[in-house]
Structures are given as C-alpha cells and as structure tokens.
Design a protein around this motif. Structure first.
Motif, PDB file in Angstrom:
ATOM      1  N   THR A 206      64.845  19.232  55.851  1.00  0.00           N
ATOM      2  CA  THR A 206      66.040  18.894  55.054  1.00  0.00           C
ATOM      3  C   THR A 206      65.785  17.512  54.458  1.00  0.00           C
ATOM      4  OG1 THR A 206      67.476  17.595  56.519  1.00  0.00           O
ATOM      5  CG2 THR A 206      67.490  20.003  56.857  1.00  0.00           C
ATOM      6  N   GLU A 207      66.703  17.057  53.626  1.00  0.00           N
ATOM      7  CA  GLU A 207      66.518  15.748  52.995  1.00  0.00           C
ATOM      8  C   GLU A 207      66.751  14.603  53.985  1.00  0.00           C
ATOM      9  OE1 GLU A 207      68.952  17.763  52.636  1.00  0.00           O
ATOM     10  OE2 GLU A 207      70.875  16.791  52.210  1.00  0.00           O
ATOM     11  N   THR A 208      67.332  14.892  55.152  1.00  0.00           N
ATOM     12  CA  THR A 208      67.574  13.809  56.129  1.00  0.00           C
ATOM     13  C   THR A 208      66.458  13.777  57.162  1.00  0.00           C
ATOM     14  OG1 THR A 208      68.971  15.289  57.451  1.00  0.00           O
ATOM     15  CG2 THR A 208      70.084  13.854  55.857  1.00  0.00           C
ATOM     16  N   VAL A 209      66.428  14.777  58.050  1.00  0.00           N
ATOM     17  CA  VAL A 209      65.350  14.935  59.040  1.00  0.00           C
ATOM     18  C   VAL A 209      65.096  16.439  59.162  1.00  0.00           C
ATOM     19  CG1 VAL A 209      66.083  12.859  60.312  1.00  0.00           C
ATOM     20  CG2 VAL A 209      66.886  15.097  61.078  1.00  0.00           C
ATOM     21  N   TYR A 210      64.042  16.837  59.868  1.00  0.00           N
ATOM     22  CA  TYR A 210      63.790  18.268  60.092  1.00  0.00           C
ATOM     23  C   TYR A 210      64.780  18.808  61.124  1.00  0.00           C
ATOM     24  CZ  TYR A 210      59.609  18.918  57.274  1.00  0.00           C
ATOM     25  OH  TYR A 210      58.742  19.045  56.222  1.00  0.00           O
ATOM     26  N   GLY A 211      65.211  20.062  60.931  1.00  0.00           N
ATOM     27  CA  GLY A 211      66.148  20.691  61.854  1.00  0.00           C
ATOM     28  C   GLY A 211      65.510  21.850  62.592  1.00  0.00           C
ATOM     29  N   LEU A 212      66.085  22.184  63.747  1.00  0.00           N
ATOM     30  CA  LEU A 212      65.629  23.349  64.514  1.00  0.00           C
ATOM     31  C   LEU A 212      66.737  24.382  64.429  1.00  0.00           C
ATOM     32  CD1 LEU A 212      63.409  24.484  66.344  1.00  0.00           C
ATOM     33  CD2 LEU A 212      64.644  23.535  68.294  1.00  0.00           C
TER      34      LEU A 212
ATOM     35  N   ALA B 276      72.732  27.183  62.726  1.00  0.00           N
ATOM     36  CA  ALA B 276      73.021  26.032  63.597  1.00  0.00           C
ATOM     37  C   ALA B 276      71.725  25.271  63.794  1.00  0.00           C
ATOM     38  CB  ALA B 276      73.547  26.515  64.940  1.00  0.00           C
ATOM     39  N   ALA B 277      71.755  23.971  63.521  1.00  0.00           N
ATOM     40  CA  ALA B 277      70.500  23.213  63.621  1.00  0.00           C
ATOM     41  C   ALA B 277      70.728  21.750  63.963  1.00  0.00           C
ATOM     42  CB  ALA B 277      69.726  23.302  62.306  1.00  0.00           C
ATOM     43  N   PRO B 278      70.236  21.329  65.118  1.00  0.00           N
ATOM     44  CA  PRO B 278      70.150  19.886  65.399  1.00  0.00           C
ATOM     45  C   PRO B 278      68.802  19.396  64.887  1.00  0.00           C
ATOM     46  CG  PRO B 278      69.452  21.094  67.323  1.00  0.00           C
ATOM     47  CD  PRO B 278      69.722  22.127  66.245  1.00  0.00           C
ATOM     48  N   SER B 279      68.522  18.120  65.067  1.00  0.00           N
ATOM     49  CA  SER B 279      67.208  17.614  64.666  1.00  0.00           C
ATOM     50  C   SER B 279      66.117  18.275  65.534  1.00  0.00           C
ATOM     51  CB  SER B 279      67.175  16.095  64.800  1.00  0.00           C
ATOM     52  OG  SER B 279      67.629  15.711  66.079  1.00  0.00           O
ATOM     53  N   ALA B 280      64.944  18.493  64.929  1.00  0.00           N
ATOM     54  CA  ALA B 280      63.891  19.289  65.577  1.00  0.00           C
ATOM     55  C   ALA B 280      62.948  18.437  66.431  1.00  0.00           C
ATOM     56  CB  ALA B 280      63.108  20.061  64.516  1.00  0.00           C
ATOM     57  N   ASN B 281      63.547  17.619  67.287  1.00  0.00           N
ATOM     58  CA  ASN B 281      62.760  16.790  68.207  1.00  0.00           C
ATOM     59  C   ASN B 281      63.133  17.157  69.639  1.00  0.00           C
ATOM     60  OD1 ASN B 281      65.276  15.350  67.014  1.00  0.00           O
ATOM     61  ND2 ASN B 281      65.085  14.510  69.086  1.00  0.00           N
ATOM     62  N   VAL B 282      62.303  16.747  70.582  1.00  0.00           N
ATOM     63  CA  VAL B 282      62.715  16.825  71.982  1.00  0.00           C
ATOM     64  C   VAL B 282      63.882  15.852  72.136  1.00  0.00           C
ATOM     65  CG1 VAL B 282      62.000  16.214  74.327  1.00  0.00           C
ATOM     66  CG2 VAL B 282      60.447  17.497  72.846  1.00  0.00           C
ATOM     67  N   SER B 283      64.916  16.294  72.870  1.00  0.00           N
ATOM     68  CA  SER B 283      66.130  15.489  73.008  1.00  0.00           C
ATOM     69  C   SER B 283      65.807  14.040  73.391  1.00  0.00           C
ATOM     70  CB  SER B 283      67.020  16.131  74.074  1.00  0.00           C
ATOM     71  OG  SER B 283      68.267  15.511  74.091  1.00  0.00           O
ATOM     72  N   LYS B 284      66.487  13.110  72.750  1.00  0.00           N
ATOM     73  CA  LYS B 284      66.380  11.666  72.976  1.00  0.00           C
ATOM     74  C   LYS B 284      65.164  11.018  72.312  1.00  0.00           C
ATOM     75  CE  LYS B 284      68.960  11.805  77.281  1.00  0.00           C
ATOM     76  NZ  LYS B 284      69.058  13.283  77.352  1.00  0.00           N
ATOM     77  N   HIS B 285      64.223  11.829  71.843  1.00  0.00           N
ATOM     78  CA  HIS B 285      63.075  11.241  71.152  1.00  0.00           C
ATOM     79  C   HIS B 285      63.473  10.955  69.700  1.00  0.00           C
ATOM     80  CE1 HIS B 285      58.607  11.506  69.828  1.00  0.00           C
ATOM     81  NE2 HIS B 285      58.888  10.297  70.293  1.00  0.00           N
ATOM     82  N   VAL B 286      62.577  10.253  69.007  1.00  0.00           N
ATOM     83  CA  VAL B 286      62.790   9.908  67.602  1.00  0.00           C
ATOM     84  C   VAL B 286      62.889  11.198  66.760  1.00  0.00           C
ATOM     85  CG1 VAL B 286      61.784   8.660  65.655  1.00  0.00           C
ATOM     86  CG2 VAL B 286      61.372   7.844  67.998  1.00  0.00           C
ATOM     87  N   SER B 287      63.841  11.245  65.831  1.00  0.00           N
ATOM     88  CA  SER B 287      63.989  12.440  64.988  1.00  0.00           C
ATOM     89  C   SER B 287      62.777  12.602  64.075  1.00  0.00           C
ATOM     90  CB  SER B 287      65.255  12.327  64.144  1.00  0.00           C
ATOM     91  OG  SER B 287      66.381  12.237  64.972  1.00  0.00           O
ATOM     92  N   PRO B 288      62.446  13.851  63.720  1.00  0.00           N
ATOM     93  CA  PRO B 288      61.251  14.113  62.903  1.00  0.00           C
ATOM     94  C   PRO B 288      61.535  14.077  61.408  1.00  0.00           C
ATOM     95  CG  PRO B 288      62.158  16.169  63.733  1.00  0.00           C
ATOM     96  CD  PRO B 288      63.095  15.099  64.181  1.00  0.00           C
ATOM     97  N   THR B 289      60.664  13.447  60.655  1.00  0.00           N
ATOM     98  CA  THR B 289      60.823  13.447  59.197  1.00  0.00           C
ATOM     99  C   THR B 289      59.634  14.115  58.500  1.00  0.00           C
ATOM    100  OG1 THR B 289      59.907  11.198  59.090  1.00  0.00           O
ATOM    101  CG2 THR B 289      62.300  11.394  59.164  1.00  0.00           C
ATOM    102  N   SER B 290      58.792  14.795  59.282  1.00  0.00           N
ATOM    103  CA  SER B 290      57.708  15.580  58.671  1.00  0.00           C
ATOM    104  C   SER B 290      57.419  16.776  59.583  1.00  0.00           C
ATOM    105  CB  SER B 290      56.439  14.741  58.515  1.00  0.00           C
ATOM    106  OG  SER B 290      55.847  14.510  59.785  1.00  0.00           O
ATOM    107  N   ALA B 291      56.720  17.764  59.016  1.00  0.00           N
ATOM    108  CA  ALA B 291      56.341  18.947  59.800  1.00  0.00           C
ATOM    109  C   ALA B 291      55.438  18.528  60.968  1.00  0.00           C
ATOM    110  CB  ALA B 291      55.638  19.961  58.894  1.00  0.00           C
TER     111      ALA B 291
END
Ligand code: AMP
Ligand code: MG
Length: 329
Positions: free
Chosen positions: A30-36, A137-152
């Motif tokens: 997405t334009e913000t961060v990657y989602g799961l 439904a999609a939160p950010s695609a990182n392991v919880s509490k880690h830095v959010s992802p901005t690339s694949a």
C-alpha cells in the motif's frame, strides 16, 4: 511453506485471489506500509493473521476495500463531516472508524462495535482489491512489535516461511501507517496520527480532535497501548536541541567498540559530522518515507541506534515522532 515474491500482474493476482478465497493470507503493498491481508468475511482467515504476526488478540484490524466498493454495506451512521473527508482524502492514507453493521467477521474488530475502513491509493493495492472484490482485513505485514515493512523484502525478512505470497508493489512512498480517525462522534478524532494531518482534517471538517493515550486508560484504539516499531538493537532518543549530547554518546560508545549509528534528518547529519549515519533525508514527507527502512537498515548494521528527533514537530512529524518514540523506548 515457500514464500514467493511476485510482481503484480494477471498471473499473480489470480494466485492471490485463489489464496484469499480459500482462507489464506497474502501480503500486499500500500502507499503507507505493506499489509498482511485476509478475507474479512472469513473468521478463520482473519484469526490466522493474528497467529502469523503474533499480534495481541485485542488489537483490531483495518478493512481495506477498492475505491468503488459500497462501504455502506459494512458500516452505518456515517456523519456528514466523514463524507466530506472521504471526498477530500480517499483513496489515500486515511482510515475511518465507523459503527459496524456486523457484516464482516467479529474477529476483525476484536469484538468492538466499530469497524476501521481504508481505501488505499496504491495502484497495485487497488488492482488487488478490485480483483478479489472482497473487504480485506489487513494489519501491517511485520512480526508484531517489529518495525513495519515498506518493501516486499522487509515483509520477506519477517514472514519468510509463514506466508505463501508477497505481492511486490515497490517501496511504500508514504512510509508510516495511515491516520486512524474516529468518525463515530460529533467531530472527527485522530486515534493514530499519520500522513493526513490534524491540520488537513480540520480544514475540511471544521475541527479535529486528537486522542492521547496514557498508560492505564481504556484504549479507544487498542493498538496504542502496545510497544511497536522496535528494531532488533539497542536504541536511544535525543531531542532536536541535544545534538551535542548525542554526538558525545556516539563517541563514547564507539570508543568502547560498540557499533553506534546516528539516526537523524539530513541537516542534523551534516552538522553531526560523524561516520555512521542513518540519514532520514529532508522535509517531513521524505523523513516519514525513510523512517522504517532506515530503522531496518540500522538493526542490520548497528548495535546501538542513537536517534535525534527532527526540529519540526507538527504536521506529519506528529506521526513520525509517535513512531520514533515507540521505536526507541
Ligand atoms: P496496524 O494495521 O497494525 O497498523 O494497526 C491498525 C490500527 O488501527 C491499530 O492501532 C488499531 O488499534 C486501529 N484500529 C483498527 N480497528 C479499530 C477500531 N474499530 N477502532 C479503533 N481503532 C481501530
Ligand atoms: Mg502494525
């Protein structure tokens, strides 16, 4: 499970749709961060997102839909100011919280009677959402509490082996998560700051509140109470007027053999004149866009990240400071 990264095309969209309709999850740009993402109607699929991320089960998810989706099928009591805001800012990095009609699985909102809805502007996200034609439904695609992802690649490094497919839509240009706006009251209230700022919202809606979470309070937006965005190394944070102190710390730690890096904006980096710098660049949008990728770059090279807050603290910087503070505590 083998994790594939595929560019967005007819082939990968067909694979993604097949996964989604069969109750699986797909990472999307997405334009913000990657989602799961998972089908918001499918309780088991939604629950699997929480398991994969290790996300606390009281932290609700945002539902993503394409720009022609009939949002009124999902939510009710949409106030006039929200219609104006939607017209002004959607598709875009603004999530709006409404009273839920209960159409999607209760697991999405973790039992709340509200639903957070977002229409992303990212072209690849729109293509995916249109192709599946389901609320995702999609939160950010990182392991919880880690830095959010901005690339694949960021998603891959967190979730390799845990998910089947990452749709690659390039680097997220926004860089921090969407603004979350409570639209259930008389006036809009920001629950999480982001690229659509309080000033921008107030200009359209006439007024805009901001909810500040304090420890021990009932969290209006449960995500607020959790530690977030943390890189896997030690961190500390200095105010913008404490450059000298930060440089002393950098030199002391470096002398001890610690791999220390300054994390700061471009102007501060020029004044600091030290070797190891994670440079966030210039201007509020560039700093937001670089924040997570520099935190991730930092955790790969540094034992200690010494962050210095940007001087500007309003507008987009409210959102940047919110993340930086949480990353560094
Ligand atoms: P994430 O997608 O991981 O960035 O997190 C989504 C954010 O939206 C979290 O901070 C949640 O607490 C917030 N959120 C999602 N649904 C709701 C809701 N119904 N009411 C209030 N906040 C919500
Ligand atoms: Mg998140």
């Amino acid at each position: 499970m083998k994790t594939e990264i595929l560019e967005i095309d007819e082939n990968s969209l067909a694979i993604a749709k097949d996964i989604i309709v069969n109750g699986g999850v797909v990472a999307i740009p997405t334009e913000t961060v990657y989602g799961l993402g998972a089908n918001a109607f499918d309780a088991e699929a939604v629950e699997s997102i929480f398991k994969i991320k290790g996300r606390p089960n009281d932290n609700p998810l945002i539902v993503h839909v394409h720009k022609d989706y009939d949002v009124s099928a999902l939510v009710k009591d949409v106030p006039d100011y929200a219609k104006l805001l939607a017209k002004a800012f959607l598709p875009g990095p603004l999530t709006m919280v409404y009273k839920s009609k209960g159409a999607v699985s209760a697991a999405v909102s973790c039992g709340l009677d509200t639903l957070a809805v977002r229409i992303p502007s990212h072209e690849g996200a729109q293509r995916f959402l249109k192709y599946v034609d389901l609320p995702i439904a999609a939160p950010s695609a990182n392991v919880s509490k880690h830095v959010s992802p901005t690339s694949a690649q960021h998603v891959f490094s967190d979730l390799n082996g845990k998910i089947g497919l990452i749709l690659d839509g390039g680097n997220s240009v926004g860089g921090i998560e969407s603004t979350v706006l409570d639209c259930t009251g008389e006036k809009p209230v920001i629950l999480r700051s982001g690229l659509i700022t309080r000033e921008m919202i107030a200009k359209v809606a006439g007024e805009c509140g901001e909810y500040v979470y304090k420890d021990g309070m009932r969290a209006l937006s449960p995500g607020m109470k959790y530690k977030h965005y943390s890189p896997a190394c030690r961190t500390c944070l200095f105010n913008s007027d404490e450059l000298d102190k930060a440089v002393v710390k950098y030199k002391e730690e470096s002398a001890k053999g610690v791999k220390a890096y300054l994390l700061c904006d471009g102007e501060t980096a020029e004044r600091a004149k030290v070797r190891n710098v994670l440079n966030l660049g210039y201007g509020e949008n560039e700093i937001a866009a670089n924040l997570y990728s520099k935190l991730r770059e930092g955790e790969n090279v540094a034992e200690l990240i010494i962050a210095i807050a940007p001087e500007k603290q309003d507008g987009v910087m409210v959102g940047v400071m919110n993340r930086l503070t949480k990353a560094c505590n």
